[in-house]
Design a protein around this motif. Structure first.
Motif, mmCIF file in Angstrom:
data_model
loop_
_atom_site.group_PDB
_atom_site.id
_atom_site.type_symbol
_atom_site.label_atom_id
_atom_site.label_comp_id
_atom_site.label_asym_id
_atom_site.label_seq_id
_atom_site.Cartn_x
_atom_site.Cartn_y
_atom_site.Cartn_z
ATOM 1 N N CYS A 100 -3.006 -1.658 7.205
ATOM 2 C CA CYS A 100 -3.483 -1.066 6.011
ATOM 3 C C CYS A 100 -4.487 0.315 6.149
ATOM 4 O O CYS A 100 -4.582 1.351 5.670
ATOM 5 N N ASP A 142 0.715 -1.383 -0.027
ATOM 6 C CA ASP A 142 -0.016 -0.012 -0.028
ATOM 7 C C ASP A 142 0.689 1.243 -0.092
ATOM 8 O O ASP A 142 2.120 1.403 0.621
ATOM 9 N N GLY A 164 -3.285 0.625 -3.229
ATOM 10 C CA GLY A 164 -3.633 -0.331 -2.139
ATOM 11 C C GLY A 164 -4.634 -1.265 -1.997
ATOM 12 O O GLY A 164 -5.335 -1.047 -3.205
#
Length: 160
Positions: free
Chosen positions: A128, A42, A65
């Protein structure tokens, strides 16, 4: 698909990842923060323009991402535009607690961001979800210039 994954990839999250809001470069940004999550690839480039009193007058991102990082960035920028520095930091802390803390009733002020709480069941996905927020945290700390952050280190490279 397991029940946990169904919970994680709810329709709102998928919508934000497919059609991200506030996606694009911010030409007159006061701060540019480049962030990456080497564990999954990402990347985010966050631009912030501050208004009177340090409020977030405008905020945009680019990058690529997974659905979680893109949805988190889209939802974050939508929620934070126009907020004061203090409100943005309060949202940062609330979101961090949402995805890393013990299950609790998520604060209503987070709105749709509460849907991302399912990532706490997937430790690799927490990074993330937090990537755009770590970029925001850095932007709020420096208020001008450029910086680079990574989910794999606590250090930040700042360039002016």
């Amino acid at each position: 698909m397991s029940l946990e994954l169904e919970e994680l990839y709810q329709e709102v999250i998928l919508d934000h990842s497919r059609r991200p809001r506030n996606f694009g470069e911010l030409a007159d940004a006061a701060v540019l923060v480049h962030g990456d999550n080497p564990a999954c690839g990402d990347e985010i480039h966050l631009g912030v323009k501050f208004g009177d009193g340090g409020s977030l007058q405008d905020i945009k991102f680019t990058g690529h991402g997974c659905a979680i990082s893109q949805a988190s960035a889209s939802m974050m920028t939508t929620k934070l535009r126009g907020k004061s520095h203090a409100e943005a930091m309060e949202m940062f802390r609330a979101f961090h607690d949402l995805v890393t803390g013990e299950p609790a009733e998520p604060p209503k002020k987070l709105g749709d961001l509460r849907l991302i709480q399912g990532v706490r069941k997937f430790p690799l996905r927490v990074k993330c979800a937090m990537l755009p927020w770590r970029a925001l945290e850095q932007a709020l700390q420096q208020s001008t210039g450029e910086a680079t952050i990574s989910t794999e280190t606590d250090s930040t490279a700042v360039t002016r």
